[in-house]
Design an enzyme around this catalytic site. Structure first.
Site, PDB file in Angstrom:
ATOM      1  N   CYS A 175      46.016  83.477 -11.454  1.00 38.88           N
ATOM      2  CA  CYS A 175      44.857  84.356 -11.248  1.00 38.88           C
ATOM      3  C   CYS A 175      43.614  83.519 -11.004  1.00 38.88           C
ATOM      4  O   CYS A 175      42.827  83.803 -10.102  1.00 38.88           O
ATOM      5  CB  CYS A 175      44.636  85.257 -12.466  1.00 38.88           C
ATOM      6  SG  CYS A 175      45.649  86.747 -12.456  1.00 38.88           S
ATOM      7  N   HIS A 204      40.571  93.756 -11.806  1.00 43.37           N
ATOM      8  CA  HIS A 204      41.258  94.487 -12.880  1.00 43.37           C
ATOM      9  C   HIS A 204      40.302  95.276 -13.756  1.00 43.37           C
ATOM     10  O   HIS A 204      40.588  95.504 -14.927  1.00 43.37           O
ATOM     11  CB  HIS A 204      42.062  93.507 -13.735  1.00 43.37           C
ATOM     12  CG  HIS A 204      43.137  92.790 -12.981  1.00 43.37           C
ATOM     13  ND1 HIS A 204      44.275  93.424 -12.532  1.00 43.37           N
ATOM     14  CD2 HIS A 204      43.252  91.505 -12.567  1.00 43.37           C
ATOM     15  CE1 HIS A 204      45.042  92.552 -11.893  1.00 43.37           C
ATOM     16  NE2 HIS A 204      44.440  91.383 -11.891  1.00 43.37           N
ATOM     17  N   ARG A 207      50.968  83.095 -15.063  1.00 45.48           N
ATOM     18  CA  ARG A 207      50.303  84.237 -14.432  1.00 45.48           C
ATOM     19  C   ARG A 207      48.781  84.063 -14.454  1.00 45.48           C
ATOM     20  O   ARG A 207      48.090  84.277 -13.457  1.00 45.48           O
ATOM     21  CB  ARG A 207      50.725  85.527 -15.146  1.00 45.48           C
ATOM     22  CG  ARG A 207      50.027  86.799 -14.753  1.00 45.48           C
ATOM     23  CD  ARG A 207      50.240  87.204 -13.318  1.00 45.48           C
ATOM     24  NE  ARG A 207      49.289  86.562 -12.412  1.00 45.48           N
ATOM     25  CZ  ARG A 207      49.273  86.700 -11.095  1.00 45.48           C
ATOM     26  NH1 ARG A 207      50.176  87.437 -10.496  1.00 45.48           N
ATOM     27  NH2 ARG A 207      48.387  86.091 -10.364  1.00 45.48           N
ATOM     28  N   CYS A 266      37.887  88.120 -13.611  1.00 42.87           N
ATOM     29  CA  CYS A 266      39.158  88.855 -13.743  1.00 42.87           C
ATOM     30  C   CYS A 266      38.884  90.331 -13.451  1.00 42.87           C
ATOM     31  O   CYS A 266      39.663  91.022 -12.804  1.00 42.87           O
ATOM     32  CB  CYS A 266      39.714  88.743 -15.158  1.00 42.87           C
ATOM     33  SG  CYS A 266      39.933  87.073 -15.766  1.00 42.87           S
TER      34      CYS A 266
END
Lengths: 280, 204
Positions: free
Chosen positions: A241, A193, A237, A189
């Site tokens: 991802c 991010h 969501r 992730c």
């Protein structure tokens, strides 16, 4: 879904697509600082979208579903305990994920609604997990129920606790999973991010360990996704991802996804929730 | 050096610090176990995608900042595994490279198994000046060839970087396109041309 509602949704969507093309046309003459202009145009598009959010229709349908006797037990969800006591919906969303003693688990709002559907209404977990995410041709009941429940926390601050050891543990696991690199492309992730001010193509990427960015991203879901003509939840969501990370798929409502939602929610604490969002 | 050796290094590192372990259990191991329990195969994305190779394991274990010595060993290992084209020609067709750079397809569970894998370049890098929709996760490559020169050495550097970015920077964010077999020899040559060919819009 009654046809009148579908027509209304289509008309809203057409307006939005028209707005999008106007914004694109407005953006064309500017060659200098084209990058900034494009980003500004996208911002204007977002503002125009916000005027007319089809999420309201999901909210209405969700409220109906909430009160309707359903499942093998033919009861409604009105006695569902979302964490603030049986039947209390107002303010419940901004206090999740949280540890639920009866389930022995940390659950996000969607997991808790599913729990009530199983324990009160008699649905099976398998039935619920079979097709959780809607499409243009299939409207998911869960997405409507979630939209209704979250809308009842409009104007309240995200206030997620880690006071229970299980909650702290979920946060710690979420933080670990956020950083975990694997799959064909070594992505975590955090690859997208984990830093401030980055973009993928033109899409700005929130730095999710930062309270301000995490707050903005967290209240951005659930959202009506114009490009998909569909309401999307935080469970969706995170599932998407992982798809883009080239990972295998997390099972619906799994602890891993709830741990990640816990990590995001705690990072977003204090942010005012504005109700269901709308996105490109 | 093989994977087992590196995993041994990891295990030994933890054995050397038992007191630290007792106070702070390795949460990453627990998180990995959680993921293994919770994930299911879908489409081409099998559960083997969760098997970490030495590079992933080390970068995860040390939060992307491994000790110098370990990093050096693994980088050499990755470098040695790069397969350069047998014909020695590294410069392909920049037009094919541009098309490849645009595509972000491939290897997700929603891509059908036969889907041609894209280079994903514009997701993270600026390349041709006409393409305004570029990401900023990686450095801008605008005028890369013009600045660095289209020499045999630069071609080898760029080919190696696309084949396996971890050979020079172990915990780089960039995927190892050649190493994992996502892109083949011809495709990497085409991308080298996009970046280095004086005729490529990148260098105009």
């Amino acid at each position: 879904m009654p046809s009148r509602t579908i027509e209304r949704e289509q008309s809203m969507r057409n307006k939005m697509l028209a707005a999008a093309s106007i914004v694109v046309l407005l953006a064309l003459p500017f060659v200098a600082n084209a990058q900034d202009k494009t980003i500004q145009a996208i911002e204007r598009y977002r503002e125009m979208l916000a005027d007319d959010n089809p999420a309201e229709l999901y909210e209405l349908r969700g409220a109906e579903l909430w009160r309707k006797p359903r499942g093998s037990q033919q009861v409604s969800l009105e006695q569902c305990d979302l964490g603030l006591g049986a039947g209390i919906v107002k303010g419940a969303y901004v206090r999740t994920p949280r540890y639920f003693v009866d389930a022995g688990k940390v659950m996000d709002i969607e997991s808790r609604i599913a729990w009530c559907m199983v324990t009160l209404q008699g649905f099976t977990a398998g039935e619920i997990a079979k097709r959780p995410f809607g499409s243009e041709t299939y409207k998911s009941d869960m997405e409507a129920l979630v939209t209704y429940v979250v809308s009842q926390s409009k104007g309240m601050k995200i206030d997620v606790s880690t006071a229970q050891p299980q909650e702290q543990h979920a946060y710690d696991m979420g933080k670990q999973i956020f950083a975990l690199r694997s799959g064909s492309y070594d992505f975590a992730c955090a690859t997208c991010h984990g830093d401030r001010g980055k973009r993928i193509r033109l899409q700005e990427l929130p730095y999710l360990s930062d309270p301000k960015d995490a707050g903005r991203a967290y209240i951005g879901w659930p959202a009506y996704r114009v490009s998909q003509g569909e309401m999307r939840t935080m469970q969706w969501r995170i599932n998407d991802c992982f798809r883009q990370q080239r990972f295998p798929e997390p099972q619906y409502l799994s602890d891993s996804v709830n741990a990640l939602i816990m990590f995001l929610a705690v990072n977003a604490n204090g942010t005012v929730y504005n109700g269901p969002a709308i996105k490109r | 050096m093989n994977r087992n050796f590196v995993l041994c290094i990891l295990a030994c590192t933890s054995l050397l610090a038992p007191s630290v372990q007792a106070e702070a259990p390795d949460l990453s191991q627990e998180a990995m176990a959680m993921i293994r329990r919770d994930f299911q195969p879908r489409g081409s994305a099998g559960l083997n995608r969760l098997d970490q190779d030495a590079v992933q394991a080390v970068c995860n274990r040390f939060a992307n900042k491994p000790p110098q010595q370990l990093m050096g060993l693994l980088q050499a290992d990755q470098q040695a595994a790069i397969k350069f084209p047998a014909d020695g020609n590294l410069l392909g067709d920049w037009k094919a490279g541009e098309a490849l750079a645009q595509s972000g397809r491939g290897l997700t569970w929603s891509d059908s198994p036969g889907t041609a894998v894209g280079g994903n370049c514009y997701n993270c890098h600026q390349l041709s000046p006409a393409e305004l929709s570029f990401g900023t996760l990686g450095p801008s490559l605008l005028k890369f060839g013009k600045l660095r020169g289209n020499t045999a050495e630069t071609q080898r550097y760029v080919y190696g970087k696309i084949y396996n970015a971890k050979a020079a920077n172990l915990c780089s964010n960039m995927p190892r396109f050649g190493h994992v077999g996502a892109l083949g020899e011809k495709q990497i040559k085409d991308l080298v041309a996009l970046i280095l060919d004086p005729e490529s819009p990148v260098n105009k």
